[in-house]
Motif scaffolding. Structure first.
Motif, PDB file in Angstrom:
ATOM      1  N   LEU A  43       0.822  -1.207   0.000  1.00  0.00           N
ATOM      2  CA  LEU A  43       0.000   0.000   0.000  1.00  0.00           C
ATOM      3  C   LEU A  43       0.860   1.264   0.000  1.00  0.00           C
ATOM      4  CD1 LEU A  43      -2.894  -0.938   2.462  1.00  0.00           C
ATOM      5  CD2 LEU A  43      -3.008  -0.699  -0.023  1.00  0.00           C
ATOM      6  N   ALA A  44       1.935   1.255   0.805  1.00  0.00           N
ATOM      7  CA  ALA A  44       2.810   2.423   0.863  1.00  0.00           C
ATOM      8  C   ALA A  44       3.431   2.705  -0.492  1.00  0.00           C
ATOM      9  CB  ALA A  44       3.899   2.202   1.917  1.00  0.00           C
ATOM     10  N   VAL A  47       0.660   4.052  -2.888  1.00  0.00           N
ATOM     11  CA  VAL A  47       0.267   5.428  -2.601  1.00  0.00           C
ATOM     12  C   VAL A  47       1.316   6.411  -3.109  1.00  0.00           C
ATOM     13  CG1 VAL A  47      -0.105   7.104  -0.743  1.00  0.00           C
ATOM     14  CG2 VAL A  47      -1.211   4.867  -0.645  1.00  0.00           C
ATOM     15  N   ALA A  50       1.406   6.338  -7.056  1.00  0.00           N
ATOM     16  CA  ALA A  50       0.166   6.898  -7.592  1.00  0.00           C
ATOM     17  C   ALA A  50       0.111   8.407  -7.394  1.00  0.00           C
ATOM     18  CB  ALA A  50      -1.040   6.232  -6.931  1.00  0.00           C
ATOM     19  N   SER A  51       0.597   8.865  -6.226  1.00  0.00           N
ATOM     20  CA  SER A  51       0.594  10.304  -5.954  1.00  0.00           C
ATOM     21  C   SER A  51       1.507  11.045  -6.915  1.00  0.00           C
ATOM     22  CB  SER A  51       1.027  10.568  -4.513  1.00  0.00           C
ATOM     23  OG  SER A  51       0.137   9.950  -3.604  1.00  0.00           O
ATOM     24  N   GLU A  76       6.305   0.036  -9.186  1.00  0.00           N
ATOM     25  CA  GLU A  76       5.627  -0.777  -8.171  1.00  0.00           C
ATOM     26  C   GLU A  76       6.093  -2.232  -8.250  1.00  0.00           C
ATOM     27  OE1 GLU A  76       2.408  -1.657  -5.279  1.00  0.00           O
ATOM     28  OE2 GLU A  76       3.105   0.272  -6.010  1.00  0.00           O
TER      29      GLU A  76
END
Length: 492
Positions: A43-44, A47, A50-51, A76
């Protein structure tokens, strides 16, 4: 399950920790903790990439390799692949020690290299942002979430949860030492639940410091398979010949138990230990301590740069504290004291003055109240300490001026405690090894209790640092120093 408003990542870790039968998967809490780390890392990473893709994306890029969506997806996959290949999610390294963060850093460095080579091959103009912004941000976020998970795990272990059941097999004296260490440091995750000795007896009959003695050393593997211990800790005993150790390892094959052997060596660990096979014989090779070389140069540069940055950041605090010291009592702002540094060279250490004028002359009158360990002189509730000085000592603010010592090269950010000349004059040959490296503003003694430590323990920690120093260990000590200073443990 919620505790104190937070989601408990280990709801099934209550009660008995063993699996009941060997050959079964690791305990539920171990699987759950590993799953939480994997999910958090994924998830980190998502995020962050994606940001960056959202806020800096070049949506109208002409070539496919310039499109941020593809770069984000590729980054990723690279990060998760590198974490998998470097075994950063191995249960043995999760939740303790510096190895977990060392593997994480190695994985991200590998991703940087791959991205850089890929950017050169594809002549990508946008790869720099991913190398110099995305990967460092991923590192910061993943290390933070892993540290928070570790804090939670350590909190569980302090109340007796999430511990690996251990069978200790060795001489009563060495097993007793292991039991005491596991109880003193529960965050390491071991709990000795059973003991095997050469004759099946302990120092207290059928018990050893409250732990039951379940059998002889020859029976250790049978007890492990029957009772489901997760760790077999083999401590020194004349019984353990190479053949018997090999037979024990064979008998544990197919079980879920981890066999750990304590070598009969001085306290050497970390990067100095290497296992080599020479002529078919497994040998434990101990490399020499690093007192010179590239790593020491890097440490020296980091010391000076770090000290300069901290001095700039803390300058307003230094000015304020200096004024409070002068206003509170008669005397100067800074106390200068002669200390012994690397290779026995003396230097002047700088500290904020925390005692009233003439404090050194009054020391003889307090000799009967000395609570210091060994060669140290310490008095709890020392009447010579001023009101401002008591606060400065509690939070180690009086030592901040030593950053000037670090900047000038007489001290390091991390190292052994700098001794007084009269202390070093009484050192034996073994303790004088503390003087092989620069003394430090903080060290293992600082994060392990400071003035509350027995003298022998303080010396052991300093010598351990001298023998096992590494850049990773320095980073861990600096990180833990902040928490030790906030709590004020052992500072008086």
């Amino acid at each position: 399950m919620r505790q104190g408003g937070l989601v408990d990542p280990f709801p099934s870790a209550r009660g008995r920790l063993t699996d009941g039968a060997m050959g079964q998967p690791a305990s539920d809490w171990e699987q759950r903790y590993r799953r939480n780390v994997i999910i958090s890392d994924t998830l980190a990473t998502f995020v962050v990439v994606a940001s960056i893709g959202q806020f800096f994306g070049a949506r109208d890029a002409a070539n496919w390799h310039e499109k941020w969506g593809i770069l984000a997806f590729g980054t990723e996959l690279l990060v998760l692949g590198a974490l998998t290949l470097s075994r950063s999610w191995a249960p043995a390294v999760l939740g303790q020690g510096a190895e977990e963060f060392r593997r994480l850093g190695r994985s991200l460095f590998t991703v940087v290299v791959v991205l850089a080579l890929g950017g050169i091959a594809l002549t990508s103009r946008n790869i720099k942002l991913w190398i110099f912004v995305a990967i460092p941000m991923i590192g910061i976020v993943t290390m933070t979430e892993r540290y928070l998970l570790r804090l939670w795990l350590h909190r569980q272990r302090k109340v007796g949860q999430c511990l690996r059941p251990v069978l200790a097999a060795g001489s009563p004296d060495t097993v007793r030492d292991l039991i005491n260490r596991t109880r003193k440091f529960p965050h390491l995750g071991w709990r000795v639940e059973a003991v095997c000795t050469v004759d099946g007896r302990g120092l207290d009959g059928d018990q050893l410091d409250g732990v039951p003695v379940v059998g002889q050393l020859a029976d250790a593997a049978g007890h492990v398979r029957r009772d489901g211990y997760r760790v077999v800790a083999v401590t020194p005993d004349p019984y353990w010949s190479p053949d018997r150790l090999q037979k024990l390892a064979w008998n544990l094959e197919g079980s879920d138990a981890e066999m750990v052997v304590a070598p009969v060596l001085m306290e050497v660990a970390g990067p100095r230990l290497h296992v080599d096979a020479v002529l078919g014989i497994p040998l434990l090779r101990v490399s020499m301590p690093a007192f010179t070389g590239a790593r020491r140069v890097i440490k020296g540069v980091m010391d000076r740069v770090g000290a300069a940055i901290l001095l700039v950041m803390l300058m307003p605090l230094l000015v304020l504290v200096g004024l409070l010291v002068v206003v509170d009592s008669r005397g100067g702002m800074v106390y200068r004291q002669r200390r012994v540094g690397k290779n026995g060279r003396e230097f002047i250490i700088l500290k904020f003055r925390t005692m009233s004028a003439g404090a050194h002359a009054a020391r003889a009158q307090l000799a009967d109240r000395d609570e210091g360990a060994g060669l140290l002189f310490k008095v709890r509730g020392d009447p010579r300490v001023t009101r401002v000085g008591a606060v400065l000592r509690r939070y180690s603010i009086d030592e901040v001026p030593q950053l000037f010592n670090v900047l000038t090269g007489s001290m390091s950010l991390v190292g052994p405690r700098p001794p007084l000349p009269e202390e070093s004059a009484a050192y034996g040959p073994d303790i004088r090894r503390r003087l092989l490296v620069k003394p430090g503003l903080t060290g293992l003694w600082q994060i392990s209790g400071r003035s509350d430590l027995p003298w022998d323990e303080a010396v052991r920690l300093d010598l351990r640092y001298v023998e096992d120093w590494s850049l990773a260990l320095d980073a861990v000590i600096l990180w833990k120093t902040f928490r030790a200073v906030i709590h004020g443990q052992g500072a008086y």
